[in-house]
Design a protein around this motif. Structure first.
Motif, PDB file in Angstrom:
ATOM      1  N   ILE A 216     -15.675 -12.596 -19.893  1.00 20.88           N
ATOM      2  CA  ILE A 216     -15.113 -12.977 -18.602  1.00 20.88           C
ATOM      3  C   ILE A 216     -13.629 -12.641 -18.511  1.00 20.88           C
ATOM      4  N   ASP A 217     -12.935 -12.542 -19.639  1.00 18.52           N
ATOM      5  CA  ASP A 217     -11.481 -12.374 -19.607  1.00 18.52           C
ATOM      6  C   ASP A 217     -11.042 -11.093 -18.904  1.00 18.52           C
ATOM      7  N   ALA A 218     -11.776 -10.014 -19.098  1.00 21.45           N
ATOM      8  CA  ALA A 218     -11.379  -8.733 -18.513  1.00 21.45           C
ATOM      9  C   ALA A 218     -11.817  -8.572 -17.059  1.00 21.45           C
ATOM     10  N   PHE A 219     -12.561  -9.539 -16.544  1.00 17.18           N
ATOM     11  CA  PHE A 219     -13.111  -9.467 -15.181  1.00 17.18           C
ATOM     12  C   PHE A 219     -11.997  -9.837 -14.203  1.00 17.18           C
ATOM     13  N   HIS A 220     -11.522  -8.875 -13.425  1.00 13.16           N
ATOM     14  CA  HIS A 220     -10.352  -9.136 -12.599  1.00 13.16           C
ATOM     15  C   HIS A 220     -10.387  -8.369 -11.289  1.00 13.16           C
ATOM     16  N   GLN A 221      -9.519  -8.807 -10.373  1.00 13.75           N
ATOM     17  CA  GLN A 221      -9.173  -8.068  -9.171  1.00 13.75           C
ATOM     18  C   GLN A 221      -7.652  -7.954  -9.125  1.00 13.75           C
ATOM     19  N   ALA A 222      -7.150  -6.909  -8.491  1.00  6.74           N
ATOM     20  CA  ALA A 222      -5.699  -6.711  -8.461  1.00  6.74           C
ATOM     21  C   ALA A 222      -5.295  -5.948  -7.215  1.00  6.74           C
ATOM     22  N   ALA A 301      -2.941  -3.227 -19.603  1.00  7.55           N
ATOM     23  CA  ALA A 301      -2.149  -4.160 -20.406  1.00  7.55           C
ATOM     24  C   ALA A 301      -2.195  -5.570 -19.815  1.00  7.55           C
ATOM     25  N   ALA A 302      -2.100  -5.664 -18.483  1.00 12.74           N
ATOM     26  CA  ALA A 302      -2.138  -6.975 -17.832  1.00 12.74           C
ATOM     27  C   ALA A 302      -3.507  -7.624 -18.004  1.00 12.74           C
ATOM     28  N   ALA A 303      -4.574  -6.837 -17.834  1.00 15.71           N
ATOM     29  CA  ALA A 303      -5.928  -7.384 -18.005  1.00 15.71           C
ATOM     30  C   ALA A 303      -6.149  -7.865 -19.430  1.00 15.71           C
ATOM     31  N   ALA A 304      -5.563  -7.174 -20.409  1.00 17.74           N
ATOM     32  CA  ALA A 304      -5.715  -7.573 -21.812  1.00 17.74           C
ATOM     33  C   ALA A 304      -5.011  -8.896 -22.103  1.00 17.74           C
ATOM     34  N   ARG A 305      -4.004  -9.249 -21.299  1.00 18.50           N
ATOM     35  CA  ARG A 305      -3.287 -10.507 -21.516  1.00 18.50           C
ATOM     36  C   ARG A 305      -4.008 -11.713 -20.919  1.00 18.50           C
ATOM     37  N   LEU A 306      -4.981 -11.476 -20.061  1.00 18.13           N
ATOM     38  CA  LEU A 306      -5.713 -12.588 -19.457  1.00 18.13           C
ATOM     39  C   LEU A 306      -6.521 -13.330 -20.512  1.00 18.13           C
ATOM     40  N   SER A 307      -6.585 -14.634 -20.374  1.00 12.68           N
ATOM     41  CA  SER A 307      -7.374 -15.461 -21.285  1.00 12.68           C
ATOM     42  C   SER A 307      -7.820 -16.714 -20.541  1.00 12.68           C
ATOM     43  N   THR A 308      -9.103 -16.811 -20.264  1.00 10.25           N
ATOM     44  CA  THR A 308      -9.601 -17.995 -19.563  1.00 10.25           C
ATOM     45  C   THR A 308      -9.517 -19.237 -20.447  1.00 10.25           C
ATOM     46  N   GLU A 309      -9.625 -19.060 -21.761  1.00 13.53           N
ATOM     47  CA  GLU A 309      -9.575 -20.213 -22.651  1.00 13.53           C
ATOM     48  C   GLU A 309      -8.163 -20.802 -22.720  1.00 13.53           C
ATOM     49  N   ARG A 310      -7.146 -19.946 -22.625  1.00 15.45           N
ATOM     50  CA  ARG A 310      -5.759 -20.425 -22.669  1.00 15.45           C
ATOM     51  C   ARG A 310      -5.185 -20.676 -21.276  1.00 15.45           C
ATOM     52  N   GLY A 311      -5.992 -20.427 -20.233  1.00 21.24           N
ATOM     53  CA  GLY A 311      -5.525 -20.667 -18.877  1.00 21.24           C
ATOM     54  C   GLY A 311      -4.601 -19.608 -18.342  1.00 21.24           C
ATOM     55  N   LEU A 312      -4.626 -18.407 -18.911  1.00 22.80           N
ATOM     56  CA  LEU A 312      -3.818 -17.285 -18.408  1.00 22.80           C
ATOM     57  C   LEU A 312      -4.697 -16.460 -17.473  1.00 22.80           C
ATOM     58  N   LEU A 313      -4.652 -16.778 -16.203  1.00 26.63           N
ATOM     59  CA  LEU A 313      -5.563 -16.176 -15.230  1.00 26.63           C
ATOM     60  C   LEU A 313      -4.859 -15.240 -14.266  1.00 26.63           C
ATOM     61  N   LEU A 314      -3.553 -15.107 -14.382  1.00 19.64           N
ATOM     62  CA  LEU A 314      -2.782 -14.323 -13.420  1.00 19.64           C
ATOM     63  C   LEU A 314      -1.713 -13.535 -14.161  1.00 19.64           C
ATOM     64  N   GLN A 315      -1.465 -12.327 -13.685  1.00 20.02           N
ATOM     65  CA  GLN A 315      -0.381 -11.505 -14.202  1.00 20.02           C
ATOM     66  C   GLN A 315       0.336 -10.839 -13.026  1.00 20.02           C
ATOM     67  N   ALA A 316       1.671 -10.961 -13.024  1.00 18.37           N
ATOM     68  CA  ALA A 316       2.500 -10.316 -12.013  1.00 18.37           C
ATOM     69  C   ALA A 316       3.448  -9.356 -12.727  1.00 18.37           C
ATOM     70  N   ASN A 334      -7.716 -13.052 -12.584  1.00 17.57           N
ATOM     71  CA  ASN A 334      -9.085 -13.093 -13.103  1.00 17.57           C
ATOM     72  C   ASN A 334     -10.049 -13.431 -11.973  1.00 17.57           C
ATOM     73  N   HIS A 335     -11.135 -12.679 -11.891  1.00 18.36           N
ATOM     74  CA  HIS A 335     -12.089 -12.847 -10.790  1.00 18.36           C
ATOM     75  C   HIS A 335     -12.771 -14.213 -10.827  1.00 18.36           C
ATOM     76  N   LEU A 336     -12.690 -14.906 -11.943  1.00 21.77           N
ATOM     77  CA  LEU A 336     -13.265 -16.243 -12.046  1.00 21.77           C
ATOM     78  C   LEU A 336     -12.664 -17.188 -11.010  1.00 21.77           C
ATOM     79  N   VAL A 337     -11.446 -16.903 -10.554  1.00 19.07           N
ATOM     80  CA  VAL A 337     -10.750 -17.841  -9.671  1.00 19.07           C
ATOM     81  C   VAL A 337     -10.276 -17.201  -8.366  1.00 19.07           C
ATOM     82  N   VAL A 338     -10.796 -16.037  -8.037  1.00 14.11           N
ATOM     83  CA  VAL A 338     -10.336 -15.387  -6.808  1.00 14.11           C
ATOM     84  C   VAL A 338     -11.484 -14.627  -6.171  1.00 14.11           C
ATOM     85  N   ASP A 339     -11.444 -14.538  -4.830  1.00 12.96           N
ATOM     86  CA  ASP A 339     -12.412 -13.741  -4.082  1.00 12.96           C
ATOM     87  C   ASP A 339     -11.690 -13.124  -2.885  1.00 12.96           C
ATOM     88  N   GLY A 340     -12.451 -12.477  -2.002  1.00 12.65           N
ATOM     89  CA  GLY A 340     -11.815 -11.788  -0.882  1.00 12.65           C
ATOM     90  C   GLY A 340     -10.998 -12.700   0.009  1.00 12.65           C
TER      91      GLY A 340
END
Length: 696
Positions: A216-222, A301-316, A334-340
Motif C-alpha cells: 500500500i505504501d507506493a500507492f499514490h496520486q500526485a 523518491a517521494a513515493a519511496a518515503r511514504l509509509s502508512t505504518e509511520r503515518g507518512l502519507l504526504l510529500q511536498a 498516498n491513495h489510501l487517504v485521497v480521491d478525486g
C-alpha cells in the motif's frame, strides 16, 4: 412547414412554432411570431413579436414563457405590436418586422436575483462551474455540472454559511430552486466524540484494494503545480502543517494485527502527531529548468518515503527556481487517504493556508462536516441494516446473468499485475466534449456518466461483433463513483478528505443497433439506447453504494457475493480537472497546473490488476475549452494492443454519434425515473411529450 423555419442556437435545434404555440396559450395574447435574429455574424437570438389584447408587458410574457419552456427556447426579447405586418397576399411579412432592442448577452442570467440568497448562490454556481455568470433559472447540469462539481458547490455554500445537500442540487438544479430549500448555517464546533481521532473502520474500497495484494505504501496520486517564486520552504512547511492538523485522514496510520483479527488496523492520530518537517523537501534547480525526467526521479523518491505504518502519507517537494522565476511543487499523497474529490479540497486549502502564513495571520480553514472516522463507523453499521442486506439479491442476480468472455482466458492475479500493464491515452476536442457535458445530458435529463456508459455499451457490442465474440448486446462493467452518497441522514462529506470511492457492477444493455446509425447519430434507436442505459443505472439504489457495503463490510453477504462473477471491464469518470496553465483555484493565477505534467499516479508493481481492461477518463479544462481524456489500461496477455485501440476508437465514435444525435431536431426527452411519484412507462412519457411537444 415549420421545419423551414427551424433554427439552431447555442447547439440546440429549435422549432419556433413550438414557442409560438406556447405564447398564444397566454389568455391576453392574440397572435405571435418567433424569429431568429442575427445581430452580428455568428450571434443569433430568438425574438418574439406579440399582438396582445391588453397592456401585457414583456416582463409578464417572459415569466409566462419561462414557466413553460426550457431555457434554450426562451426568447431573448419580446416586442409588442398592434398587429403583425402582412404582405399583399395576406402572409406574414417577416422583412417588415421591426428591429428588436439591444441584444441580451447569450450567457446573461435568465432572471436577475430577487434576494440576497439568490445573489450569493448565483455567484457560488458560477465559481463551482468556472463560468462568468449563472442565471437564477439556469440548469446546473446543463451548464456542465456533474456529481463531483455538485459536491464542490455544497462545500462552497457551507463556507458561505448556507446549507443544502448534494441531493438537493440534483432535485432543484437551479439557483432559484436551491434558494428555497437552503438553510442558514450556525457556527458550531465538533462534539467531543466527533473529534475524528481514534480507530477507523476500513471503507469498502480499502478492503477491495487489500484483496488485490501488493504493498500500500507506493500507492499514490500526485499533482505538479507551478507556484510563486517566493513559495519558501518554511512558509510551505507551516501551510502543510495546517493541512495535516485540519484533515484527519492525513494523520492516519495503518498497522498490522487489528484487534478484531484482521491483518491490519487504521487509526487517526491526534492533532500534532504528524510533523510537516518530515513531509516538505526542497530541490534547488540552480538556474536549470524543470523537465519531466527530473520530475519522474523526484516522484519515485517521494513515493519511496511514504509509509502508512509511520503515518507518512504526504510529500511536498518544492523545485526552487530562484527569486525571479516560478517554481514547481510536487504534491504527492498516498491513495489510501485521497480521491478525486479530496484533491478539490486539499489544494485550495493548501493555498489558503500558505497565503495566510505569508500575511502573518493564523490560517483558518473551513470546517469539516462528518469526520472520516464517524463515516467509516456509519458504513459498517449500514452494511448490516435489513433494508441494505435485502439488496444482496439484486446484486447477485446482476452478477450471475450472462457475460460472454471478451478474451481467450481469464484474468490471472499472479501474471496480470500493475507492473506488466500497458496503457493508451486518447482525447476528444472541445467541439465534441462541450456538448457531451452540456446539451446531450440536458436533452435527455441525464448525467455525463449516462452518456459515456451508453457509448461504452454500444462500443463493446460492436467490438464483439467485429472480433467473433458473438452478438451479445449487454456488457458487465465495474463502475467507480465518488462514494459520498447521502445514505445516512445528517452526514456532510463535502469537506472530508479520504478515500471514499465506491465500486459497483452495472449491466449495460443499449439493445441492438446498426453501427452506421450509431456513428452518424441518425434514427431514434440511438436516443432509445441512451434512455435504456440511463434507466439501468437509475435502477441501482444509492448509485451503487450498497454493493461495496455488502461485499466487503458484511461477512454473510460478502461471502455470497465473493463467489459470483467479476466484471471484465472497469470504468471511471473522474470529473473535471484544470489543464496545464490553468489556475488551481479560480482567480488565483499564481498557482496553476504545471505544463510538464498533470495528475499522476502509481502503485506497487506486484498489485494484481482488478480488470483485464479499464478506462479512466476525465475532462481537462483548457483555455480553448474542455478536452475529454481517456486512459485505457490492460493486461497484455489478455488484450492485444490493436484490439484495445479499436475498442477505444469505437467508444469515441459512439460518443460523437450521441453528440450528433443530440444535435438533431426532436431528440431527447424524459424517462420513468424522472417522475418517481408516478407509474408512467416510457411509452406513456413519449406519448405525452409528443402531444405537448416538450423535449427539454
Amino acid at each position: 412547414g415549420r421545419a423551414d423555419h427551424q433554427v439552431k442556437i447555442r447547439g440546440f435545434r429549435i422549432e419556433p412554432g413550438e414557442i409560438e404555440k406556447t405564447l398564444t396559450d397566454h389568455p391576453d395574447v392574440a397572435h405571435t411570431v418567433v424569429v431568429a435574429h442575427e445581430d452580428q455574424p455568428g450571434t443569433t437570438r430568438l425574438i418574439a413579436y406579440v399582438v396582445a389584447d391588453t397592456d401585457v408587458t414583456p416582463g409578464d410574457l417572459r415569466e409566462f414563457a419561462r414557466r413553460r419552456l426550457p431555457d434554450y427556447m426562451l426568447p431573448s426579447a419580446f416586442v409588442t405590436l398592434d398587429r403583425l405586418p402582412l404582405t399583399d397576399n395576406g402572409k406574414l411579412d417577416r422583412a417588415a418586422l421591426p428591429a428588436p432592442g439591444p441584444a441580451v448577452r447569450a450567457d446573461a442570467p435568465s432572471r436577475e436575483p430577487r434576494t440576497a440568497r439568490e445573489r450569493l448562490l448565483g455567484a457560488l454556481f458560477a465559481q463551482a462551474l468556472g463560468v462568468d455568470r449563472v442565471g437564477c433559472d439556469d440548469d446546473f447540469f446543463a451548464l456542465g455540472g456533474d456529481s463531483i462539481v455538485s459536491i464542490r458547490l455544497v462545500s462552497l455554500a457551507r463556507s458561505a454559511g448556507v446549507g443544502f445537500a448534494v441531493r438537493d442540487v440534483f432535485e432543484q438544479r437551479t439557483v432559484a430552486g436551491l434558494a428555497e430549500v437552503a438553510e442558514e448555517l450556525a457556527l458550531s464546533t465538533p462534539e467531543a466524540d466527533e473529534s475524528g481521532t481514534g480507530i477507523v473502520e476500513p471503507t469498502p474500497i480499502m478492503r477491495w484494494f487489500d484483496a488485490r495484494g501488493g504493498g500500500i505504501d507506493a500507492f499514490h496520486q500526485a499533482m505538479l503545480l507551478e507556484v510563486p517564486p517566493d513559495l519558501g520552504k518554511e512558509r510551505l512547511t507551516s501551510a502543510v502543517q495546517v493541512l495535516v492538523d485540519h484533515h484527519d485522514a492525513l494523520r492516519l496510520t495503518r498497522t498490522p494485527g487489528g484487534p478484531d483479527g484482521r491483518s491490519w488496523s487504521l487509526e487517526v492520530g491526534p492533532v500534532g502527531s504528524v510533523s510537516a518537517v518530515d513531509l516538505v523537501h526542497r530541490v534547488d534547480l540552480g538556474g536549470a529548468d524543470v523537465d519531466e525526467a527530473l520530475v519522474r526521479v523526484q516522484v519515485q523518491a517521494a513515493a519511496a518515503r511514504l509509509s502508512t505504518e509511520r503515518g507518512l502519507l504526504l510529500q511536498a517537494v518544492w523545485f526552487d527556481a530562484g527569486p525571479a522565476r516560478p517554481g514547481r511543487l510536487l504534491f504527492l499523497v498516498n491513495h489510501l487517504v485521497v480521491d478525486g474529490v479530496s484533491w478539490r479540497i486539499l489544494l485550495p486549502d493548501l493555498i489558503a493556508a500558505w497565503e495566510a502564513v505569508g500575511l502573518g495571520r493564523t490560517p483558518r480553514l473551513d470546517p469539516v462536516g462528518t469526520s472520516l472516522r464517524r463515516w467509516s463507523r456509519l458504513l459498517a453499521a449500514e452494511a448490516r441494516q435489513p433494508a441494505r442486506v435485502a439488496e444482496a439479491t439484486l446484486w447477485a442476480d446482476l452478477l450471475t446473468a450472462a457475460d460472454p468472455p471478451l478474451t481467450a482466458g481469464p484474468l490471472d492475479p499472479v501474471r496480470d499485475t500493475v507492473g506488466r500493464a500497458r496503457a493508451l491515452t486518447l482525447s476528444l476536442p472541445p467541439g465534441v466534449t462541450t456538448p457531451l457535458l452540456t446539451t446531450v445530458p440536458a436533452a435527455f435529463h441525464a448525467g455525463v456518466n449516462d452518456v459515456l456508459l451508453t457509448a461504452l455499451g454500444l462500443a463493446v457490442a460492436q467490438w464483439r461483433r467485429g472480433h467473433a465474440r458473438g452478438r451479445h448486446t449487454a456488457a458487465l462493467v465495474d463502475v467507480e463513483g465518488h462514494g459520498r452518497e447521502e445514505i445516512v441522514e445528517g452526514t456532510e462529506l463535502s469537506r472530508t478528505v479520504g478515500w471514499f470511492t465506491s465500486l459497483y457492477p452495472v449491466r449495460l444493455d443499449p439493445g441492438p443497433l446498426v453501427w452506421e446509425e450509431v456513428v452518424d447519430g441518425s434514427g431514434p434507436a440511438l436516443g432509445q439506447a441512451l434512455k435504456r442505459v440511463k434507466e439501468q443505472l437509475r435502477s441501482l439504489p444509492d448509485r451503487g453504494m450498497g454493493f461495496g457495503l455488502l461485499r466487503h463490510l458484511n461477512p454473510e453477504t460478502g461471502q455470497q457475493l465473493a463467489g459470483l462473477g467479476v466484471p471484465q471491464l472497469g470504468f471511471n469518470y473522474l470529473g473535471r480537472f484544470p489543464s496545464a496553465g490553468t489556475s488551481v483555484v479560480p482567480g488565483n493565477p499564481a498557482w496553476t497546473v504545471a505544463s510538464e505534467t498533470g495528475l499522476l499516479s502509481g502503485a506497487d508493481p506486484a498489485t494484481a490488476l482488478a480488470h483485464g481492461l479499464e478506462v479512466n477518463s476525465m475532462v481537462r479544462d483548457a483555455p480553448d475549452g474542455p478536452w475529454l481524456e481517456a486512459v485505457w489500461t490492460w493486461a497484455p496477455d489478455l488484450w492485444p494492443e490493436q484490439h484495445v485501440r479499436v475498442l477505444a476508437e469505437q467508444w469515441f465514435q459512439a460518443i460523437r454519434g450521441l453528440v450528433r444525435h443530440g444535435d438533431r431536431s426532436g431528440t431527447g426527452g424524459h424517462t420513468p425515473s424522472d417522475f418517481p411519484l408516478t407509474e408512467l412507462s416510457q411509452h406513456d412519457i413519449e406519448q405525452l411529450e409528443a402531444a405537448w411537444r416538450i423535449q427539454k
